[in-house]
Design a protein around this motif. Structure first.
Motif, mmCIF file in Angstrom:
data_model
loop_
_atom_site.group_PDB
_atom_site.id
_atom_site.type_symbol
_atom_site.label_atom_id
_atom_site.label_comp_id
_atom_site.label_asym_id
_atom_site.label_seq_id
_atom_site.Cartn_x
_atom_site.Cartn_y
_atom_site.Cartn_z
ATOM 1 N N PHE A 1 -8.371 8.352 -2.511
ATOM 2 C CA PHE A 1 -7.182 7.656 -2.014
ATOM 3 C C PHE A 1 -6.946 6.372 -2.809
ATOM 4 O O PHE A 1 -5.825 6.102 -3.264
ATOM 5 C CB PHE A 1 -7.367 7.340 -0.527
ATOM 6 C CG PHE A 1 -6.155 6.769 0.152
ATOM 7 C CD1 PHE A 1 -5.299 7.579 0.874
ATOM 8 C CD2 PHE A 1 -5.857 5.408 0.077
ATOM 9 C CE1 PHE A 1 -4.173 7.064 1.501
ATOM 10 C CE2 PHE A 1 -4.743 4.878 0.696
ATOM 11 C CZ PHE A 1 -3.895 5.705 1.412
ATOM 12 N N SER A 2 -8.014 5.573 -2.973
ATOM 13 C CA SER A 2 -7.868 4.285 -3.657
ATOM 14 C C SER A 2 -7.465 4.480 -5.126
ATOM 15 O O SER A 2 -6.728 3.654 -5.689
ATOM 16 C CB SER A 2 -9.164 3.485 -3.577
ATOM 17 O OG SER A 2 -10.236 4.203 -4.153
ATOM 18 N N ASP A 3 -7.905 5.584 -5.741
ATOM 19 C CA ASP A 3 -7.520 5.849 -7.127
ATOM 20 C C ASP A 3 -6.031 6.185 -7.233
ATOM 21 O O ASP A 3 -5.365 5.808 -8.204
ATOM 22 C CB ASP A 3 -8.353 6.994 -7.704
ATOM 23 C CG ASP A 3 -9.812 6.612 -7.891
ATOM 24 O OD1 ASP A 3 -10.101 5.397 -7.937
ATOM 25 O OD2 ASP A 3 -10.661 7.520 -7.974
ATOM 26 N N VAL A 4 -5.505 6.904 -6.232
ATOM 27 C CA VAL A 4 -4.078 7.216 -6.224
ATOM 28 C C VAL A 4 -3.264 5.934 -6.056
ATOM 29 O O VAL A 4 -2.220 5.759 -6.685
ATOM 30 C CB VAL A 4 -3.742 8.234 -5.117
ATOM 31 C CG1 VAL A 4 -2.233 8.511 -5.067
ATOM 32 C CG2 VAL A 4 -4.503 9.540 -5.327
ATOM 33 N N GLN B 1 0.825 -1.205 0.000
ATOM 34 C CA GLN B 1 0.000 0.000 0.000
ATOM 35 C C GLN B 1 0.865 1.262 0.000
ATOM 36 O O GLN B 1 0.585 2.232 -0.718
ATOM 37 C CB GLN B 1 -0.920 0.002 1.224
ATOM 38 C CG GLN B 1 -2.060 -1.003 1.168
ATOM 39 C CD GLN B 1 -3.140 -0.578 0.192
ATOM 40 O OE1 GLN B 1 -3.687 0.522 0.287
ATOM 41 N NE2 GLN B 1 -3.451 -1.445 -0.760
ATOM 42 N N VAL B 2 1.918 1.258 0.812
ATOM 43 C CA VAL B 2 2.823 2.404 0.884
ATOM 44 C C VAL B 2 3.487 2.641 -0.472
ATOM 45 O O VAL B 2 3.557 3.778 -0.952
ATOM 46 C CB VAL B 2 3.887 2.175 1.983
ATOM 47 C CG1 VAL B 2 4.988 3.232 1.894
ATOM 48 C CG2 VAL B 2 3.243 2.206 3.367
ATOM 49 N N GLU B 3 3.959 1.579 -1.097
ATOM 50 C CA GLU B 3 4.619 1.696 -2.400
ATOM 51 C C GLU B 3 3.662 2.253 -3.458
ATOM 52 O O GLU B 3 4.011 3.171 -4.216
ATOM 53 C CB GLU B 3 5.149 0.332 -2.843
ATOM 54 C CG GLU B 3 6.304 -0.185 -2.000
ATOM 55 C CD GLU B 3 6.584 -1.652 -2.256
ATOM 56 O OE1 GLU B 3 5.882 -2.258 -3.106
ATOM 57 O OE2 GLU B 3 7.481 -2.209 -1.608
ATOM 58 N N GLU C 1 -4.173 2.898 -7.055
ATOM 59 C CA GLU C 1 -4.207 2.185 -8.339
ATOM 60 C C GLU C 1 -3.339 2.873 -9.387
ATOM 61 O O GLU C 1 -2.705 2.227 -10.214
ATOM 62 C CB GLU C 1 -5.655 2.071 -8.833
ATOM 63 C CG GLU C 1 -6.519 1.133 -8.010
ATOM 64 C CD GLU C 1 -5.901 -0.253 -7.888
ATOM 65 O OE1 GLU C 1 -5.460 -0.818 -8.928
ATOM 66 O OE2 GLU C 1 -5.826 -0.774 -6.761
ATOM 67 N N ARG C 2 -3.310 4.179 -9.313
ATOM 68 C CA ARG C 2 -2.500 4.949 -10.258
ATOM 69 C C ARG C 2 -1.017 4.583 -10.134
ATOM 70 O O ARG C 2 -0.274 4.573 -11.123
ATOM 71 C CB ARG C 2 -2.715 6.439 -9.980
ATOM 72 C CG ARG C 2 -2.044 7.379 -10.955
ATOM 73 C CD ARG C 2 -2.223 8.819 -10.483
ATOM 74 N NE ARG C 2 -1.699 9.766 -11.453
ATOM 75 C CZ ARG C 2 -2.420 10.537 -12.248
ATOM 76 N NH1 ARG C 2 -3.744 10.481 -12.188
ATOM 77 N NH2 ARG C 2 -1.845 11.373 -13.093
#
Length: 642
Positions: free
Chosen positions: A165-168, A53-55, A170-171
């Motif tokens: 947040f979740s889109d970032v 998640q951090v990466e 996945e990006r």
């Protein structure tokens, strides 16, 4: 006095926060890193899952234009995505600028604007709706990220772009190589975070903390017990505070599980989580103690008297035991004769203490689970009665001391040297001196201002050279503004505050001058000094305008002041009036309201030594002169008068 510095060679690795985190991931990938059972739905991450998640989030921020050295405001309370955001920022070389979600709008605007934040990560839609219009005016701000993924439902403010947040995440999923490239370029001298703390003027000051400041704490702190991978660290303090933040970094270095709780769930989670380690503030232990005392008061008179007598015997027992072992908070070593007398007391009081343990203490210990190795208390002094009680109970509490400017720990007690009444010895490679008002070192045992120098001390306030010069010398000595002294065996005792900031037992910092300025707007208030250091709530010593007070009480204006302040409604009337002023001002939070008031007949003047030549209250002198009055005020149920 200068403490004898214990010099320890620091390990060469890790020296940055990314090194600390990914070293743990490589060793304990499958260990549970975060457990947030009260989130909806509950959240769990192993260290490997947390790293992913951090990466991804870090890579996503890089793709949005965040670069090393950019400031990003992190405006949220404790939750897994707070830690993910913070780690993503510091691991990419960006700078985290944290603050809680309940911070006032003017303060958030100042922090975002002063730090020149390029982006802000917000907790939820509610916070966005409260602050978005104002912070969108900050010229540096380019985009926002919503932790609750509410971006699509928001009404845009000022044309600022908003991402989920979740889109970032996945990006950045397919761009993690950029994350690791950035991570490898982070150096110990880079700023990891800028934490804003209030000054005497009420204007926040930014404290830049570098990777080397924070990693020093993780490398060097030794609490006297071993921490194993998977041990639970119970997290209840605000993560944006440096104290809790370093506790979590320290815990992650050892592979602990961070278990998120709050005031509503604390009692239940103490047994459910079964923590090994608990960073806390004195208020937590006050709550536990008050709850126990409340139950004792509800017992039958005979049982209550028995328990109270046993508690008194236990208090004598632990104090005598300290004397026997030499673990006493004193400026000189205990005489041999005193230690022998104390040994006799220990023998005589052993049985009552054991009886108290059977009757009460075992039940209290069960409240903290079965694996608690220690609780570390910071953010304020631990009252002597709490130290006595929990030592008797058998719950080890390690009191510590530090400031935001020192990352924060300067000294902390350990299980091996838990000298009650002190904050322990300075950390290795940390120097502490006790100086007089002219900056000259004082002999051991004398009270003076605490100065500190070491690897954890900041290099200066962010874009504020004037404030930096006030507290930091060219050779790195920080004037903490606190008063203290050293015991005979080198343990530091914090005895008061030379500066005005009040720290409540909850750990909240309060600037009294701001409250006093607003309170004096009331025609009822002539002079006021706010008090409350290490208390649950704020109180105030008030010299009223006697003529106005008489009018409000429906009395003739020539009523003697002594009669006015003794009127049953007078203090309550003044207290409510002060809080009305604070509420109308709108810049104050609940803990900054005045809970108790004592009315004084004698005004503060330069003639009676209570005002400076510039007509400012001499706080330390007033606190000393009215110490008994303040204590009585806090023991009473409400407002009072003198």
């Amino acid at each position: 006095m200068t403490n004898p510095v214990e010099t320890i060679e620091l390990t060469s690795e890790p020296r940055t926060l990314p090194d600390i985190f990914f070293s743990t991931v490589s060793r304990w990938a499958s260990v549970l890193a975060i457990h947030a059972p009260h989130r909806q739905p509950p959240e769990k991450y192993t260290y490997q899952e947390l790293a992913e998640q951090v990466e991804c989030f870090g890579a996503g921020l890089l793709s949005l234009g965040i670069a090393p050295g950019d400031r990003v405001a992190l405006l949220a309370d404790n939750r897994p995505r707070w830690l993910i955001s913070d780690l993503a920022l510091v691991c990419t070389g960006a700078i985290s600028v944290p603050r809680s979600s309940d911070t006032t709008v003017p303060e958030i605007w100042y922090i975002v604007n002063h730090s020149e934040a390029k982006a802000a990560i917000l907790q939820d839609r509610r916070l966005y709706e409260r602050i978005a219009h104002d912070i969108s005016l900050a010229p540096s701000l380019q985009f926002l990220v919503m932790m609750d993924d509410s971006a699509n439902a928001l009404e845009r403010a000022g044309g600022i772009t908003v991402y989920n947040f979740s889109d970032v995440v996945e990006r950045g999923r397919d761009q993690r190589d950029k994350f690791h490239t950035a991570r490898q370029q982070v150096t110990p001298d880079q700023i990891a975070a800028i934490v804003y703390t209030s000054g005497t003027t009420g204007i926040p000051k930014g404290v830049p903390l570098r990777h080397r400041n924070l990693s020093y704490q993780c490398d060097i702190i030794d609490l006297g017990f071993q921490i194993h991978p998977g041990d639970v660290l119970l997290s209840i303090l605000p993560a944006w505070h440096v104290y809790e933040r370093v506790a979590e970094y320290f815990g992650m270095r050892h592979g602990v599980t961070i278990y998120y709780t709050d005031k509503r769930w604390l009692r239940e989670d103490m047994t459910a989580a079964n923590p090994a380690f608990l960073p806390c503030v004195p208020r937590i232990w006050e709550s536990v103690y008050d709850g126990i005392m409340g139950k004792i008061r509800a017992e039958s008179p005979i049982k209550r008297r028995l328990i109270e007598q046993l508690l008194a015997k236990s208090r004598e027992y632990v104090r005598a035991k300290r004397l026997v072992t030499g673990r006493v908070c004193s400026s000189t070593p205990p005489p041999v004769a005193s230690r022998l007398v104390a040994l006799g007391k220990v023998v005589l009081l052993c049985l009552p203490h054991i009886f108290a343990d059977i009757l009460l203490y075992r039940k209290v210990r069960k409240l903290t689970g079965t694996k608690l190795k220690a609780a570390v208390s910071g953010g304020g002094s631990l009252a002597a009665y709490l130290d006595d009680f929990f030592e008797a109970v058998g719950i080890p509490i390690l009191n510590g001391y530090g400031l935001t400017e020192t990352s924060p720990v300067l000294a902390v007690r350990t299980l091996k040297e838990n000298v009650r009444g002190t904050v322990g010895k300075p950390l290795p490679n940390t120097e502490i001196e006790i100086r007089d008002e002219d900056g000259k070192p004082l002999p051991q045992g004398q009270v003076g201002v605490i100065y500190a120098r070491g690897p954890q001390v900041m290099d200066g306030y962010f874009r504020n050279e004037e404030e930096t010069r006030k507290v930091l010398s060219e050779d790195g000595w920080l004037n903490t503004g606190d008063l203290g002294w050293f015991t005979w065996n080198g343990h530091l005792v914090v005895s008061g505050r030379a500066k005005d900031t009040i720290v409540l037992s909850s750990g909240e910092n309060v600037e009294p001058e701001k409250i006093e300025t607003v309170a004096r707007k009331s025609p009822l208030v002539s002079q006021i000094v706010v008090v409350g250091q290490d208390r649950k709530t704020l109180g105030a010593l008030v010299v009223p305008d006697f003529a106005q007070l008489a009018v409000r009480l429906g009395l003739p204006q020539d009523v003697p002041p002594e009669d006015l302040v003794s009127h049953p409604n007078a203090s309550r009337l003044v207290r409510d009036e002060i809080n009305k002023m604070l509420s109308e001002d709108g810049g104050f939070r609940a803990f900054e309201m005045i809970n108790k008031v004592t009315l004084l007949v004698e005004p503060f003047t330069d003639a009676n030594g209570l005002l400076t030549q510039t007509l400012k209250p001499k706080r330390n002198v007033i606190m000393s002169r009215y110490a008994n009055v303040i204590e009585a005020m806090y023991q009473s149920d409400g407002a009072s008068q003198v």
